[in-house]
Design an enzyme around this catalytic site. Structure first.
Site, PDB file in Angstrom:
ATOM      1  N   ASP A  25       0.841  -1.203   0.000  1.00 45.14           N
ATOM      2  CA  ASP A  25       0.000   0.000   0.000  1.00 45.14           C
ATOM      3  C   ASP A  25       0.879   1.256   0.000  1.00 45.14           C
ATOM      4  OD1 ASP A  25       0.897  -0.152   2.602  1.00 45.14           O
ATOM      5  OD2 ASP A  25      -1.071   0.173   3.525  1.00 45.14           O
ATOM      6  N   SER A  26       2.200   1.049   0.068  1.00 46.52           N
ATOM      7  CA  SER A  26       3.134   2.172  -0.116  1.00 46.52           C
ATOM      8  C   SER A  26       2.970   2.764  -1.520  1.00 46.52           C
ATOM      9  CB  SER A  26       4.579   1.710   0.098  1.00 46.52           C
ATOM     10  OG  SER A  26       4.869   0.578  -0.689  1.00 46.52           O
ATOM     11  N   ASP A  64      -1.030  -6.294  -0.454  1.00 41.38           N
ATOM     12  CA  ASP A  64      -1.298  -5.577   0.794  1.00 41.38           C
ATOM     13  C   ASP A  64      -2.776  -5.242   0.914  1.00 41.38           C
ATOM     14  OD1 ASP A  64       0.216  -4.864   2.978  1.00 41.38           O
ATOM     15  OD2 ASP A  64       1.189  -3.173   1.983  1.00 41.38           O
ATOM     16  N   LYS A  93      -1.212  -9.430   2.972  1.00 38.58           N
ATOM     17  CA  LYS A  93      -0.537  -8.880   4.148  1.00 38.58           C
ATOM     18  C   LYS A  93      -1.440  -7.855   4.800  1.00 38.58           C
ATOM     19  CE  LYS A  93       3.113  -5.866   3.970  1.00 38.58           C
ATOM     20  NZ  LYS A  93       2.553  -4.713   4.715  1.00 38.58           N
ATOM     21  N   GLU A  95      -1.772  -5.216   8.504  1.00 41.63           N
ATOM     22  CA  GLU A  95      -1.008  -4.616   9.599  1.00 41.63           C
ATOM     23  C   GLU A  95      -1.704  -4.793  10.947  1.00 41.63           C
ATOM     24  OE1 GLU A  95      -0.188  -0.489   8.709  1.00 41.63           O
ATOM     25  OE2 GLU A  95       0.699  -0.984   6.765  1.00 41.63           O
ATOM     26  N   GLU A 166       8.620  -3.863  11.308  1.00 41.48           N
ATOM     27  CA  GLU A 166       9.068  -2.572  10.767  1.00 41.48           C
ATOM     28  C   GLU A 166       9.471  -1.614  11.891  1.00 41.48           C
ATOM     29  OE1 GLU A 166       6.539  -0.791   7.791  1.00 41.48           O
ATOM     30  OE2 GLU A 166       7.672   1.091   7.819  1.00 41.48           O
TER      31      GLU A 166
HETATM   32  O1  KIV Z   1       3.551  -1.157   1.703  1.00 37.33           O
HETATM   33  C1  KIV Z   1       4.740  -1.466   1.855  1.00 37.33           C
HETATM   34  O2  KIV Z   1       5.600  -1.187   1.010  1.00 37.33           O
HETATM   35  C2  KIV Z   1       5.105  -2.178   3.072  1.00 37.33           C
HETATM   36  C3  KIV Z   1       6.567  -2.397   3.327  1.00 37.33           C
HETATM   37  C4  KIV Z   1       7.238  -1.150   3.733  1.00 37.33           C
HETATM   38  C5  KIV Z   1       6.778  -3.498   4.297  1.00 37.33           C
HETATM   39  O3  KIV Z   1       4.260  -2.539   3.819  1.00 37.33           O
END
Ligand code: KIV
Length: 247
Positions: A25-26, A64, A93, A95, A166
């Site tokens: 989600d980055s 994500d 993934k 959080e 992280e």
């Molecule tokens: O979204 C992302 O890129 C991440 C990484 C920084 C682990 O969650």
């Protein structure tokens, strides 16, 4: 593990031999120019997962789950995890730790592998008061060492296949990794995690930003600016296109 959000970069990182491609989600901060990851939608994450999956990489694709796609209910969590799998992800993934335990359990029950993400969780931006290193203080309050350890235990008990740690002190990540029953993947968590993850744009030096925990292995931003400047100059001076570029 490194991030990729489209087919060009997915094929590059796959050819380079990464084990896992994270469609993170980055994408919100790296590609959409947003300040946090909070604004990215399920539809956008599906779109980026589809682009990465279209390259049929050897590496596993981790999708994500964006903010809002699993917090409200376990029902939402399973439905949205299914959407990412249908888009082409092989692992999802999400959080958090103690608070997302039920969501992880339910997604795992649907036979979808889940990767956890503890420590600094960028989707908790407002609770954490920004993207701050976690686990530096003693006690059980939010952001403390005991809370990070509790989150690590919770995600493992819920059935994750691996988890990202992280931005926590090296000693804490080392201790969690030593007792973990699944692989840990660190970012800003020191050298003793089982694996590491970086955002590709930081690794390639494409971003304007730089972080202590990341390493730019090249300066593709400079190289790209130089290449485009040369093109602009060539066009202005009628050096491009030349005979070999013409029919
Ligand atoms: O979204 C992302 O890129 C991440 C990484 C920084 C682990 O969650």
């Amino acid at each position: 593990m490194v991030t990729a959000y489209d087919s060009t970069f997915a094929s590059i990182v796959d050819e380079a031999g990464v084990d896992l491609i994270l469609v993170g989600d980055s994408v919100a901060t790296v590609m959409q120019g947003q300040k946090t990851t909070l604004g990215v939608s399920m539809e956008q994450m599906e779109y980026h997962v589809q682009m990465v999956a279209s390259t049929k990489p050897k590496a596993l694709i981790v999708g994500d789950m964006p903010f809002g796609s699993y917090q409200a209910s376990v029902h939402d969590a399973v439905n949205n995890a299914v959407r990412l799998i249908k888009a082409g992800a092989e692992i999802v993934k999400l959080e958090g730790g103690v608070h997302v335990r039920e969501a992880i359990e339910a997604i795992v029950r649907a036979d979808i592998p889940v990767m956890g993400h503890i420590g600094l969780t960028p989707q908790s931006y407002h609770r954490m008061g920004g993207n701050k290193v976690q686990g530096r203080t003693e006690g059980e309050q939010s952001g403390s060492r005991d809370r990070v350890v509790a989150d690590a235990l919770a995600v493992q008990e819920a059935g994750v296949c691996a988890f990202v740690i992280e931005a926590v002190p090296v000693t804490l990540a080392t201790e969690i990794t030593a007792t973990a029953v699944v692989p840990t993947i660190g970012i800003g968590a020191g050298p003793n995690c089982d694996g590491q993850v970086l955002v590709l744009h930081d690794l390639l030096g494409l971003s304007e930003r730089s972080f202590t925990f990341a390493k730019a292995y090249n300066n593709l931003r400079r190289l790209s600016i130089d290449a485009v400047s040369e093109y602009v100059s060539d066009v202005h001076h009628r050096r491009f296109p030349n005979e070999t570029n013409s029919f």
